[in-house]
Design an enzyme around this catalytic site. Structure first.
Site, short mmCIF file in Angstrom:
data_model
loop_
_atom_site.label_atom_id
_atom_site.label_comp_id
_atom_site.label_asym_id
_atom_site.label_seq_id
_atom_site.Cartn_x
_atom_site.Cartn_y
_atom_site.Cartn_z
N ARG A 143 0.83 -1.23 0.00
CA ARG A 143 0.00 0.00 0.00
C ARG A 143 0.86 1.27 0.00
O ARG A 143 0.44 2.31 0.51
CB ARG A 143 -0.98 0.01 1.17
CG ARG A 143 -1.96 -1.14 1.12
CD ARG A 143 -3.14 -0.94 2.03
NE ARG A 143 -4.08 -2.02 1.84
CZ ARG A 143 -4.00 -3.18 2.49
NH1 ARG A 143 -3.04 -3.38 3.37
NH2 ARG A 143 -4.88 -4.12 2.27
N LYS A 165 2.56 11.66 -10.64
CA LYS A 165 1.67 10.79 -11.43
C LYS A 165 2.37 9.46 -11.71
O LYS A 165 3.54 9.45 -12.12
CB LYS A 165 1.28 11.45 -12.75
CG LYS A 165 0.17 12.47 -12.61
CD LYS A 165 -0.30 12.95 -13.96
CE LYS A 165 -1.43 13.96 -13.79
NZ LYS A 165 -1.85 14.53 -15.09
N GLU A 207 8.19 18.65 -24.88
CA GLU A 207 7.66 19.08 -23.58
C GLU A 207 8.26 20.43 -23.18
O GLU A 207 7.60 21.25 -22.56
CB GLU A 207 7.94 18.03 -22.50
CG GLU A 207 7.27 16.67 -22.71
CD GLU A 207 5.76 16.66 -22.40
OE1 GLU A 207 5.20 17.69 -21.95
OE2 GLU A 207 5.13 15.61 -22.63
N LYS A 242 6.82 23.35 -13.68
CA LYS A 242 5.96 22.21 -13.33
C LYS A 242 5.76 22.13 -11.82
O LYS A 242 4.67 21.82 -11.35
CB LYS A 242 6.55 20.91 -13.87
CG LYS A 242 5.67 19.73 -13.47
CD LYS A 242 5.54 18.64 -14.46
CE LYS A 242 4.48 17.65 -14.00
NZ LYS A 242 4.49 16.41 -14.72
N GLU A 252 -4.91 17.54 -9.87
CA GLU A 252 -5.61 17.95 -11.09
C GLU A 252 -7.10 18.14 -10.86
O GLU A 252 -7.92 17.59 -11.58
CB GLU A 252 -5.34 16.93 -12.22
CG GLU A 252 -5.42 17.52 -13.60
CD GLU A 252 -4.81 16.64 -14.68
OE1 GLU A 252 -3.70 16.11 -14.48
OE2 GLU A 252 -5.47 16.50 -15.72
N ARG A 257 -3.46 22.12 -13.28
CA ARG A 257 -2.53 21.08 -13.73
C ARG A 257 -2.86 20.61 -15.16
O ARG A 257 -1.97 20.18 -15.89
CB ARG A 257 -2.54 19.90 -12.75
CG ARG A 257 -1.48 18.89 -13.10
CD ARG A 257 -1.14 17.93 -11.98
NE ARG A 257 -0.09 17.03 -12.44
CZ ARG A 257 0.63 16.25 -11.67
NH1 ARG A 257 0.43 16.25 -10.37
NH2 ARG A 257 1.55 15.47 -12.17
N ASN A 261 -1.25 19.72 -20.08
CA ASN A 261 -1.66 18.83 -21.15
C ASN A 261 -1.80 19.52 -22.49
O ASN A 261 -2.42 18.96 -23.41
CB ASN A 261 -3.00 18.16 -20.77
CG ASN A 261 -2.75 16.85 -20.07
OD1 ASN A 261 -2.03 16.00 -20.57
ND2 ASN A 261 -3.32 16.68 -18.90
N HIS A 264 -1.47 17.47 -25.55
CA HIS A 264 -1.56 16.06 -25.17
C HIS A 264 -2.89 15.40 -25.53
O HIS A 264 -2.96 14.18 -25.62
CB HIS A 264 -1.31 15.89 -23.66
CG HIS A 264 0.14 16.06 -23.28
ND1 HIS A 264 0.84 17.21 -23.56
CD2 HIS A 264 1.01 15.22 -22.66
CE1 HIS A 264 2.09 17.07 -23.12
NE2 HIS A 264 2.22 15.87 -22.57
N HIS A 268 -2.06 12.06 -27.17
CA HIS A 268 -2.38 10.75 -26.59
C HIS A 268 -3.19 9.90 -27.58
O HIS A 268 -2.98 8.69 -27.69
CB HIS A 268 -3.17 10.92 -25.29
CG HIS A 268 -2.32 11.33 -24.12
ND1 HIS A 268 -2.83 11.83 -22.95
CD2 HIS A 268 -0.97 11.30 -23.94
CE1 HIS A 268 -1.85 12.09 -22.11
NE2 HIS A 268 -0.70 11.78 -22.68
N HIS A 281 6.31 9.47 -27.21
CA HIS A 281 5.34 10.38 -26.61
C HIS A 281 5.57 11.83 -27.08
O HIS A 281 4.62 12.52 -27.51
CB HIS A 281 5.45 10.28 -25.08
CG HIS A 281 4.57 11.23 -24.34
ND1 HIS A 281 3.20 11.16 -24.38
CD2 HIS A 281 4.86 12.31 -23.56
CE1 HIS A 281 2.68 12.13 -23.65
NE2 HIS A 281 3.67 12.84 -23.14
N1 GLY Z 1 2.37 15.30 -17.59
C1 GLY Z 1 1.26 16.01 -17.11
C2 GLY Z 1 1.18 16.04 -15.62
O1 GLY Z 1 2.09 15.62 -14.95
O2 GLY Z 1 0.18 16.48 -15.09
#
Ligand code: GLY
Length: 380
Positions: A143, A165, A207, A242, A252, A257, A261, A264, A268, A281
């Site tokens: 966990r 993330k 990026e 960031k 998010e 946040r 994107n 993206h 994606h 990517h």
């Molecule tokens: N790569 C987008 C984020 O970390 O929110």
């Protein structure tokens, strides 16, 4: 939320001076505390002493990209051993096709077999895919155990190692399963970039360009003719942006946040429809940035000179503007499953001006169709 103008909150992210270098370590605050990000050469040799400072368990479980491990595992292990850590190491192939649930069980078993305990640490050593995968394993084993990111690609240094993330792809779409699990430390050893394949380095620049467009016009101006040879200041500047975004909206929920994107949404979908791994990517994101730029012009009046500057910057940095040969119906189906869809409506990250971005769902379907046509089909 129909239109959410986030440019105002982003102004605090803007950099007022033209000094590009951020010299200090970067601290990221999160719900459970904070963590440090260090960027620069020679940091793998300092991993042991840096990890020791955190006063965690004595075991360091390294999950590494196999090609990165071949070049750098010795350096890392020496440093950890010298600091008194017990080490276990598992390697796996990089690439987007590895970011799959089937890789999770063997990695969990690796930790269990090596009797990794709750206070011990998983070290994620590789690019973005490896970091997301190893981070997810660290999040769910017992966990949750400690996590340290050792990103070895430009993309992982500027983006995926920051912000907590973790996760995997599903057949239905990118990053659809995962959890937030912030690291205790990020060490970005820029020496590893010296052996990074040119294609990977170029993909990471997508990026960097994204950060310039959404938050930092001066950074954007510095890379319009291509990125500098010494990327450390550029990486630190991106990480700082960031870090501030994820501090403001760690999970998010407010929309801030989601600004990360930019490019993206379509990016994606391109990765998914082309088959994971066909486009890196960053390559798919570059095409997505081009699309988001054209949509920004149609929707928010992004000035024509900004549109041209973005296209030029992508091209000068070796990135594609188009992805050809994809099934557009499938692309639209995948777009409808994007993580930002709310009440069945796509939300797009768009820019009214280089250096600013906002999230909006007030986009005309005909404009989306026209832009998709422009970036996914060859000119007649
Ligand atoms: N790569 C987008 C984020 O970390 O929110």
């Amino acid at each position: 939320m129909s239109v959410k103008l986030l440019a105002a909150s982003l102004t605090k992210l803007s950099f007022e001076t033209s000094v590009p270098v951020v010299k200090d370590d970067i601290e990221v605050k999160n719900r459970s505390g904070s963590y440090k990000i260090r960027v620069g050469p020679g940091l793998l040799a300092e991993a042991g002493t840096e990890l020791a400072k955190l006063k965690l368990g004595k075991k360091a479980a390294i999950i590494a990209d196999e090609s990165v491990a071949k070049l750098y595992a010795d350096r890392l292990q020496q440093s950890l051993k010298a600091a008194g850590f017990e080490i276990c190491l598992s390697t796996l192939a990089g690439g987007e096709t590895s970011k799959d649930m089937s890789r999770i069980t063997p990695l969990l078993s690796f930790l269990a077999r090596n009797k990794v305990e709750r206070n011990d640490t998983v070290l994620a050593f590789g690019g973005g895919v490896l970091g997301d995968l190893a981070g997810f394993v660290a999040a769910i084993y017992l966990r949750g155990v400690n996590l340290v990111h050792l990103p070895s690609t430009l993309l992982a240094m500027v983006d995926s190692s920051v912000g907590g993330k973790t996760g995997v792809n599903l057949p239905e779409g990118k990053n659809l399963a995962g959890v937030f699990h912030p690291p205790q430390l990020v060490l970005s050893d820029t020496d590893t970039l010296k052996t990074l394949q040119r294609r990977e380095l170029t993909a990471g620049l997508a990026e960097v360009i994204k950060y310039g467009i959404i938050a930092d016009a001066e950074l954007f101006a510095q890379i319009t003719d291509g990125a500098p040879a010494d990327l450390t200041p550029v990486i630190m500047r991106c990480v700082k942006i960031k870090a501030r975004v994820v501090e403001a909206d760690e999970h998010e929920t407010t929309g801030e946040r989601a600004l990360l994107n930019f490019g993206h949404t379509l990016g994606h979908a391109i990765e998914r429809v082309a088959g994971y791994g066909k486009y890196l990517h960053g390559e798919a994101v570059a095409v997505g940035i081009h699309a988001a730029t054209l949509l920004s012009q149609r929707t928010l009046g992004l000035p024509a000179e900004d549109v041209e500057a973005i296209k030029k910057t992508l091209v000068k940095n070796g990135l594609p503007l188009q992805a050809l040969g994809l099934n557009i119906t499938e692309i639209k189906q995948v777009l409808a499953q994007d993580k930002k869809v709310m009440d069945g409506v796509n939300r797009w990250v768009l820019s009214p001006k280089i250096g600013k971005a906002l999230v909006t769902s007030k986009v005309k379907p005909a404009d989306v169709d026209a832009v998709i046509e422009e970036v996914l089909t060859s000119k007649k």
